[in-house]
Design a protein around this motif. Structure first.
Motif, short mmCIF file in Angstrom:
data_model
loop_
_atom_site.label_atom_id
_atom_site.label_comp_id
_atom_site.label_asym_id
_atom_site.label_seq_id
_atom_site.Cartn_x
_atom_site.Cartn_y
_atom_site.Cartn_z
N ALA A 1 0.82 -1.20 0.00
CA ALA A 1 0.00 0.00 0.00
C ALA A 1 0.85 1.25 0.00
O ALA A 1 0.35 2.34 -0.17
CB ALA A 1 -0.91 0.01 1.21
N PRO B 1 -18.67 8.14 -0.25
CA PRO B 1 -19.67 9.18 -0.45
C PRO B 1 -20.72 8.72 -1.46
O PRO B 1 -20.41 8.00 -2.41
CB PRO B 1 -18.88 10.35 -1.03
N THR C 1 -23.27 9.50 -4.39
CA THR C 1 -23.53 10.53 -5.39
C THR C 1 -25.02 10.84 -5.43
O THR C 1 -25.84 10.06 -4.96
CB THR C 1 -23.11 10.04 -6.78
N ASN D 1 -6.75 19.78 -3.68
CA ASN D 1 -6.00 18.92 -4.60
C ASN D 1 -6.24 19.33 -6.06
O ASN D 1 -6.50 18.49 -6.91
CB ASN D 1 -6.41 17.46 -4.37
N ASP E 1 -0.95 22.29 -10.86
CA ASP E 1 -0.04 21.63 -11.80
C ASP E 1 0.23 22.54 -12.99
O ASP E 1 1.35 22.65 -13.47
CB ASP E 1 -0.66 20.33 -12.34
N LEU F 1 -0.74 15.18 -3.80
CA LEU F 1 0.45 14.42 -4.13
C LEU F 1 0.87 14.63 -5.59
O LEU F 1 2.06 14.75 -5.88
CB LEU F 1 0.20 12.93 -3.87
N ALA F 2 -0.11 14.70 -6.49
CA ALA F 2 0.23 14.86 -7.91
C ALA F 2 1.04 16.14 -8.10
O ALA F 2 2.05 16.16 -8.79
CB ALA F 2 -1.04 14.89 -8.76
N ILE G 1 -0.68 5.68 -6.58
CA ILE G 1 0.03 6.09 -5.37
C ILE G 1 -0.80 7.04 -4.52
O ILE G 1 -0.40 7.39 -3.42
CB ILE G 1 1.40 6.75 -5.71
N ASP G 2 -1.93 7.45 -5.02
CA ASP G 2 -2.78 8.31 -4.20
C ASP G 2 -4.21 8.27 -4.73
O ASP G 2 -4.41 8.29 -5.94
CB ASP G 2 -2.26 9.75 -4.23
N ASP H 1 -7.75 10.35 -3.81
CA ASP H 1 -8.33 11.41 -3.00
C ASP H 1 -9.79 11.52 -3.42
O ASP H 1 -10.10 12.00 -4.50
CB ASP H 1 -7.56 12.71 -3.27
N ARG H 2 -10.70 11.03 -2.56
CA ARG H 2 -12.12 11.06 -2.91
C ARG H 2 -12.81 12.14 -2.10
O ARG H 2 -12.53 12.33 -0.93
CB ARG H 2 -12.79 9.73 -2.56
N ARG H 3 -13.72 12.85 -2.72
CA ARG H 3 -14.50 13.83 -1.98
C ARG H 3 -15.83 14.03 -2.70
O ARG H 3 -15.92 13.83 -3.91
CB ARG H 3 -13.74 15.16 -1.85
N THR H 4 -16.83 14.37 -1.96
CA THR H 4 -18.12 14.61 -2.58
C THR H 4 -18.43 16.08 -2.49
O THR H 4 -18.44 16.64 -1.42
CB THR H 4 -19.21 13.81 -1.86
N ALA I 1 -19.37 12.60 -7.04
CA ALA I 1 -18.21 11.96 -6.43
C ALA I 1 -17.00 12.45 -7.19
O ALA I 1 -16.72 12.00 -8.29
CB ALA I 1 -18.34 10.45 -6.51
N ARG I 2 -16.33 13.43 -6.62
CA ARG I 2 -15.12 13.93 -7.27
C ARG I 2 -13.94 13.19 -6.69
O ARG I 2 -13.97 12.73 -5.56
CB ARG I 2 -14.92 15.41 -6.97
N THR J 1 -9.39 12.49 -7.24
CA THR J 1 -8.15 12.59 -7.98
C THR J 1 -7.36 11.33 -7.69
O THR J 1 -7.22 10.93 -6.54
CB THR J 1 -7.33 13.81 -7.51
N VAL K 1 -3.67 9.47 -8.50
CA VAL K 1 -2.34 9.73 -9.01
C VAL K 1 -1.65 8.40 -9.31
O VAL K 1 -1.62 7.51 -8.45
CB VAL K 1 -1.50 10.54 -8.00
N ARG L 1 -2.08 12.45 -13.32
CA ARG L 1 -3.18 12.84 -12.45
C ARG L 1 -4.47 12.59 -13.22
O ARG L 1 -4.64 13.11 -14.32
CB ARG L 1 -3.04 14.31 -12.11
N GLU M 1 -8.44 13.04 -13.12
CA GLU M 1 -9.51 13.76 -12.43
C GLU M 1 -10.84 13.03 -12.68
O GLU M 1 -11.15 12.67 -13.82
CB GLU M 1 -9.60 15.19 -12.95
N ASN N 1 -17.61 11.27 -11.00
CA ASN N 1 -18.38 10.08 -11.34
C ASN N 1 -17.65 9.25 -12.40
O ASN N 1 -17.46 8.06 -12.23
CB ASN N 1 -19.78 10.41 -11.84
N PHE O 1 -3.88 14.47 -16.56
CA PHE O 1 -2.83 15.48 -16.68
C PHE O 1 -1.48 14.81 -16.48
O PHE O 1 -1.32 14.00 -15.58
CB PHE O 1 -2.95 16.54 -15.57
#
Lengths: 522, 535, 358
Positions: A406, A501, A503, B70, B75, B100-101, C245-246, C248-251, C256-257, C259, C261, C273, C275, C278, C284
């Motif tokens: 991880a 979350p 939608t 983020n 970028d 992080l990106a 490696i990353d 990042d979820r957020r609503t 449901a947005r 990112t 990586v 990256r 984006e 949904n 990018f």
């Protein structure tokens, strides 16, 4: 002081028992052949191990890890016929119960199926009032024709009333002899998958009862006054009474006990575990003492469920894996697998006098394995072939470890299984490779150190009360559930919190999954 | 012309800018490899697209208050900064830290990404810009102060004091050895003294950084003096402008040195002329000479004991001139008080005593003179000295004879001079050696000696054989003693002597030939010393 | 007219997962709906618009709601029929065929089940040939075709039919209704004549989806040359292969947005990256968009070639990032405003520099 525990693991060939003292020290271990029933094997192993214990009266708990129910599903044997009741109409009529089941299993297991009015919306309001008459009628249809009934209900993990009421009605209709499995007790969100799990659970009740009773009786006959438990998929315990009712929750306990046991024997709580068998290799990861669980749907015997099983990545690499096109002239271009001679490696491999070049031969020739076969028999294998095969093995294992990890932090790797010799000593991203000592009893040890757990899987509205308040409430509920499951209150800790979350929901709707575990109370 | 070849840019680096605190509470979140980049200017933007103008070495300050968590937008700004050669990106008041990106991108671009919070972004940027321009403003102010001050100072010491005051750090004038000629003493690493102005990280002998600027006294001549200002570690910011200031000051110092030198040379010529009168006893009556001596503060009253110093090696009249005061001080410290007169190859001088000194005091004066000379020639290893002391005698005639004796004694001392350290001889201890003076003074003998040694010099470029011969003869033909003195094996000495004997076709076992050869060697050595001081 | 086989449905579901570009709802439930409908009512018939009468009415149906809710509230099937029925009654005309609005995600399959139940054919066309989160994001909108009148229905008999001035308003009204009706509902919108669909639809999208799914299945089975075959058929390019490696979820604002990586498998200094709103929208690299909507951005498991959904993303996964050109029908006036990066709040231009790469 009852400070000893006994862990028993019923495997395919051997049944192992281990007695563990305070601090996780191995006091005694024993091995017996697994018997078909499997009680004979359990009895033999327990008797042998207890012979080595000076203070049998100090034994307070007995933990059983068994793949017996799992094997019953896989082999389609000893399964009960189940009536399937879904409380969700008018919703969900588009997909009937057991829709995607393998035909053979459906024929054996599925009895009468019915979708009746009931169930809940995401916000807890009823889809429809429970159609009690329909439930009774269904009960009447089932009485005498099936051994158990599986009841599922839309959003029952968040709202249990309809399932509980249906259970009452069915008991009234069929009598208390009819076993009823309720979906909220065995699964999380995802109606079809939870329903499947509930059906499997109901069909396993008889098999499970035999094992559980056998285990209990074995302990009693051995004169041991102990609390008995079974281990679940997630490496935690349930009481034998629960195991009687929720046997499906044990179907994934084998790899879990193996991983936890091996790591605990080596004193590790965070490690990668690689289990190299004859045909395939599984890699899993232990985080904070528990296997990381898979997010993908898990199929059990061809049936899609939403159990949280250890997240394992498998690959066709084992001691019996066949090496093709061994280089003549030494250009080293070979093909490895995916076929394997499996356990016939002991007769077919070149080093055993056979004529199939396997990875075991490569391992022997490359000096990774000792004490198996005759090394001189492998002298005809081209060095380029050996080098290429070793490169292939090392590359695949490195990729498996990389995928499992991880983070970029190097982790130790526990190598277990009959083909563990194939694992190289140096792997990128792995701090060290360990071949644990007491590995033969790792599964039983894993069972012996299992902890009690409770979990919550609910949809919360973050706008109605703050996110922190919702998470706190979920944490408390999970802790309470762990204590109900037998955990010592002071030792309960939260091991995972996941938020998904939702939608389209403007109220900040979020599915929250929390798990709490703790050592079993004395 | 001051060539600032090694002078750094006069701007701050990202690191210094961050350390200054003007950017508020900052955190370098990624791209830390770029902190040593120079920053030339600051620009402020609240736009996040690839068209934001970024010029080379510019620090972009982004108003991050409207950034989504983020955000990809960072970028894009990072890329604009990288593409424009910008010095870095400061994101101010972003509601959440960079993702992080973005951080990985900053690492990949080696572009410093800094997060900061500031109540007034524009004020912050203005403060940063002011700080960036400060070196230039500060330099201008310092230059003005220096130029004004230079109109009012007239000596090297005063000029150094002025530069030191303007720079806020002591400034010295050093010679090639690294020793301070004027200004505060600070040991300087002689290796950094070159033709160009530099900021050297290890200018001080103790490894301290410092600014070094050559002083051109006569254009075209190699530099003999340098202005040196030792810095402490935190002084990088001012060093760029400081070097320019030193450059300006070096012209003033050079001018003062030229003036001082001219004055010194003029005075020295006067003194030398008078000394020639004293020694020569020419047309002027003694009374007139004594009167003139008085104008210089000289006296020949009582008993006068004269000395004469001859220098050899890398030395010239200018060196003598420059070091006269220092030598005078050394003599004073050694207890010899009296006039000191510059000559092309050294000094003459004398001391006056009220009573006739005891003969036993002669060695004392020789010793005092040696102490002073040893001290003088201690640091430039390329200079050697020998000296003679005359007998005490009364009055001006006494001075005359004592001076003559001191020169004879010096000549003899030179003939037997050692490799290191000053040899000082008193005429009285020479005795029979004075017989040799005639020989040594003979040009004919000099030519004969030179011709005789020619075959040996032809095969002895570095003088090893000649030196071995000299020591061997001085050691009364003892190879063992000679080997010990030379630090070689006895057999080596014997081999060399054999080579000398066969090359020169002499028989060293014949006393006559040995004596002649020793005279020849002495004569040659005197000649060599003479050549080296020929100017 | 052609009949859909059970194999076709598996391929269609596989293709729909890929064209869902991480979102669009899990086609698994849709597949089960179709299979049950075929079991109960007989096979599904697929037609092209050319096989239908020009004046005939074509209607659409789809699930609208929250994917997490749909996991619990499996459709009844009736909601789709009643929604269509209500709209047909309002229009005073019955449909000659049904059509998916989006071929991509679960709604590729839902209208097939309903068409089978209603005994009408399903049209081999749609308005997106991918999945988009909003009703107005169709090529129909670019042609000035109206989403309204439209209907929203639930399985209990609740339904509403409404008119809307613009397709954007239609979207907001639908969203408001869905929240009230349990977040797992049927929507029927864009009722059109066959002539309208012929003029303003994306044709052959069901066939395309099936073919894509078939080729992807072959890749998963390890068939030789299957990967090249998939790339050639879809004109796709593999733009990146990397490890997650990353995440990042957020609503925010009901979406449901997120990112994600990725670190490149061969060059660890390279990161991509991705984006997400949904669906996977934009990738990018080096501070520059390399793939943008409306082109498709698909994430596939590097080893198994399984399409990875937004929910299924996990740390450490090794993924191949595939860029696929959107249906050519999108490329007309108004595309950028409707479904370009700025329509999703990204202040960047559409890019297509990846096209023609392999």
């Amino acid at each position: 002081m009852k400070n000893l525990r006994i862990g028993v693991d019923v495997g395919g060939t051997n049944t192992d028992a281990v007695v563990v003292g305070p601090g996780g020290t191995v006091i005694a271990e024993a091995k017996a052949a697994t018997t078909p029933d499997p009680i004979g094997g359990i009895k033999a192993a327990v008797d042998t191990v207890m012979d080595q214990v000076d203070t049998p009266e100090a034994l307070g708990k007995a933990m059983l890890g068994t793949t017996h129910p799992a094997n019953a599903i896989i082999r389609r044997r000893d399964l009960d016929k189940v009536g399937v009741l879904r409380l969700a109409a008018p919703s969900s009529l588009g997909v009937r119960p057991s829709a995607a089941w393998p035909e053979d299993l459906r024929r054996i297991v599925i009895g009468p199926s019915k979708i009746v009015e009931g169930g809940f919306e995401y916000d807890g309001s009823p889809i429809a009032p429970l159609d009690e008459d329909a439930v009774r009628r269904f009960g009447g249809q089932c009485a005498g024709s099936v051994a158990a009934i599986a009841v599922s209900c839309a959003f029952s993990p968040a709202a249990t009333e309809h399932e509980l009421r249906a259970a009452e009605l069915l008991a009234e209709e069929c009598g208390t002899g009819m076993a009823v499995s309720l979906s909220h007790t065995v699964g999380s969100l995802g109606l079809l998958e939870r329903e499947n799990a509930t059906i499997l659970n109901a069909s396993l009740l008889t098999v499970a009862k035999r094992v559980v009773d056998g285990f209990r009786n074995t302990m009693a006959e051995a004169g041991l006054d102990v609390d008995s438990y079974l281990t679940q998929n997630d490496g935690t315990l349930m009481t034998v009474d629960e195991a009687d009712r929720y046997p499906v929750l044990t179907v994934g306990s084998g790899p879990t006990n193996s991983m936890r046991g091996a790591c605990a024997l080596a004193g590790l709580a965070d490690a990668l575990v690689i289990d190299v068998g004859g045909t395939s290799t599984d890699v899993g990861i232990l985080v904070d003492g528990f296997p990381r669980v898979s997010t993908a749907a898990v199929e059990v015997g061809g049936v899609r469920t939403n159990f949280r099983m250890p997240d394992l990545i498998s690959m066709g690499l084992g001691g019996g894996t066949v090496v093709h096109n061994p280089a003549r002239g030494g250009n080293g271009e070979i093909k490895v697998g995916p076929d394997s001679v499996g356990y016939d490696v002991i007769t077919d491999a070149i080093c055993m006098g056979g004529d199939t070049l396997t990875l075991s031969d490569i391992s022997l020739a490359a000096g990774r394995m000792e004490g198996f076969g005759e090394r001189s028999l492998t002298e005809g294998v081209e060095p380029a072939t050996i080098a290429a095969a070793i490169d292939w093995v090392d590359g695949r294992i490195a990729v498996l470890c990389e995928r499992m990890k991880a983070s970029s932090t190097p982790l130790p790797l526990m190598a277990v299984g009959g083909g563990a010799h194939l694992v190289p000593e140096q792997i990128a991203g792995v701090s060290e490779v360990l071949w644990p000592p007491h590995h033969s009893v790792a599964n039983a040890f894993g069972a012996a150190i299992a902890e009690a757990a409770g979990s919550v899987d609910k949809v919360y509205s973050y706008d109605a009360s703050s996110r922190e308040a919702c998470l706190e409430s979920a944490r408390e509920e999970a802790k309470d559930a762990a204590v109900r499951a037998g955990a010592e209150e002071a030792g309960v800790r939260i091991t995972s919190v996941a938020e998904i979350p939702m939608t389209y929901v403007p109220g900040g709707g979020c599915r929250v999954m929390v798990k709490a575990v703790g050592p079993p109370a004395e | 012309m001051i060539e600032a070849v090694s002078a750094p840019s006069k701007t701050l680096t990202m690191k210094q800018l961050l350390a200054s605190g003007v950017l508020g509470e900052t955190k370098v979140v990624a791209g830390g490899q770029g902190v040593n980049r120079a920053v030339s200017d600051v620009s402020v933007t609240d736009r996040c697209d690839e068209t934001i103008p970024v010029s080379a070495d510019q620090l972009v300050v982004l108003d991050g208050s409207a950034l989504r968590p983020n955000s990809y937008a960072l970028d894009i700004v990072l890329r604009a900064v990288r593409d424009g050669g910008g010095a870095g990106l400061v994101v101010v008041n972003a509601p959440s830290p960079a993702g992080l990106a973005t951080r990985r991108l900053a690492e990949r671009f080696e572009t410093v990404l800094v997060e900061s919070h500031a109540p007034d972004l524009l004020a912050m940027a203005a403060a940063a810009r002011e700080l960036l321009l400060q070196p230039a403003l500060h330099q201008a102010a310092m230059m003005k102060e220096l130029l004004r001050g230079m109109a009012r100072v007239s000596t090297v010491d005063d000029t150094l004091a002025l530069v030191g005051r303007v720079l806020g750090r002591p400034c010295s004038l050093v010679e090639a050895s690294g020793a301070a000629v004027a200004g505060p003493e600070h040991a300087v690493n002689p290796d950094v003294l070159g033709e160009h102005s530099v900021i050297h990280p290890q200018a001080g002998a103790g490894g301290e950084p410092g600014m070094v600027c050559p002083v051109i006294v006569v254009p075209g001549e190699p530099a003999r003096f340098w202005l040196v200002c030792i810095l402490s570690d935190g002084d990088e910011a001012v060093s760029g402008s400081g070097l320019d200031l030193l450059g300006v000051a070096s012209w003033a110092v050079g001018a003062h040195l030229v003036r001082d030198r001219l004055a010194g040379e003029r005075d020295a010529r006067h003194r030398l002329a008078l000394l020639n009168e004293v020694v020569g006893g020419g047309e002027l009556p003694d009374e007139t000479i004594l009167a003139q001596m008085a104008t210089f503060g000289w006296s020949a009253a009582g008993w006068v004991s004269a000395f004469h110093v001859q220098l050899s090696g890398h030395v010239d009249a200018a060196w003598v001139l420059v070091n006269t005061d220092a030598f005078s001080d050394l003599l004073h410290s050694a207890g010899l008080e009296g006039p000191l007169i510059e000559r092309t190859d050294g000094w003459s001088g004398w001391v006056c005593l009220p009573e006739e000194p005891d003969v036993t005091s002669y060695p004392k004066m020789a010793r005092q003179l040696r102490v002073a000379l040893d001290e003088l020639i201690a640091s430039p290893e390329t200079i050697a000295a020998h000296a003679g002391v005359g007998r005490p005698a009364q009055g001006l005639p006494g001075l005359r004879s004592s001076l003559a004796e001191s020169r004879q004694a010096a000549a003899l001392a030179g003939a037997g001079a050692a490799a290191r350290g000053a040899v000082v001889r008193h005429i009285d201890e020479l005795g029979i050696q004075r017989i040799m003076l005639g020989w040594y003074g003979s040009a004919d003998f000099s030519r004969v000696a030179s011709a005789f040694l020619q075959p040996l010099r032809a095969i002895d470029a570095d003088g090893t054989l000649l030196r071995t011969l000299e020591v061997y003869l001085d050691c009364q033909s003892s190879a063992t003693n000679a080997a010990a003195l030379l630090g070689v094996h006895r057999n080596t000495v014997m081999n060399r002597i054999d080579r000398v004997a066969s090359t020169l076709e002499v028989n060293l076992f014949d006393p006559e030939q040995r004596l002649a050869l020793q005279l020849v060697v002495r004569m040659h050595k005197l000649d060599s010393n003479d050549h080296s001081r020929a100017l | 007219m052609r009949e859909l086989t059970i194999d076709d449905i598996d391929d269609l579901a596989m293709g729909a997962t890929l064209l869902g570009t991480g979102g669009g709802g899990d086609p698994y439930v849709g597949k089960l709906l179709v299979k049950q409908a075929i079991e109960d009512y007989g096979p599904a018939q697929v037609v092209t618009v050319d096989e239908l009468p020009v004046e005939g009415l074509i209607m659409t149906t789809a699930i609208i709601g929250a994917p997490t809710v749909i996991l619990e509230k499996i459709p009844a099937g009736t909601e789709f029929r009643s929604g269509i029925g209500a709209l047909a009654a309002y229009l005073g005309s019955d449909p000659v065929a049904l059509m998916p609005i989006e071929v991509g995600g679960v709604n590729t399959l839902v209208p097939i089940a309903t068409a089978v139940e209603m005994g009408v054919p399903i049209v081999d066309a749609d308005g997106m040939r991918r999945a988009f989160p909003q009703i107005e994001m169709t090529v129909f909108t670019l042609h000035g075709l109206k989403a309204a009148p439209m209907s929203i229905a639930d399985e209990k008999g609740n339904m509403c039919v409404f008119e809307a001035n613009t397709n954007q308003i239609a979207e907001s009204l639908a969203r408001a209704a869905v929240v009230q009706l349990g977040l797992a509902n049927a929507i029927s919108c864009y009722p059109m004549t066959v002539a309208d669909v012929r003029r303003g639809g994306i044709h052959g999208s069901m066939t395309y989806c099936t073919e894509v799914g078939r080729r992807l299945s072959q890749v998963q089975r390890g068939a030789p040359g299957a990967w090249d075959e998939l790339l050639a058929y879809t004109e796709a390019a593999l733009v990146f292969s990397g490890k997650v490696i990353d995440i990042d979820r957020r609503t925010t604002e009901g979406f449901a947005r997120g990112t994600v990586v990725l670190e490149h498998l061969d060059d660890s200094t390279r990161t991509l990256r991705v984006e997400i709103q949904n669906e996977n929208l934009i990738a990018f690299e080096d501070g520059e968009a390399v793939v943008t909507v409306p082109d498709l951005l698909c994430l596939l498991d590097h080893e198994s070639a399984d399409p990875i959904t937004t929910e299924g993303l996990a740390f450490g996964q090794r993924l191949d990032v595939l860029a696929m050109p959107c249906a050519p029908e999108w490329h007309r006036d108004g595309m950028f405003d409707l479904v370009g990066p700025r329509a999703f709040g990204y202040d960047i231009d559409y890019v297509d520099g990846w096209k023609g790469r392999r």
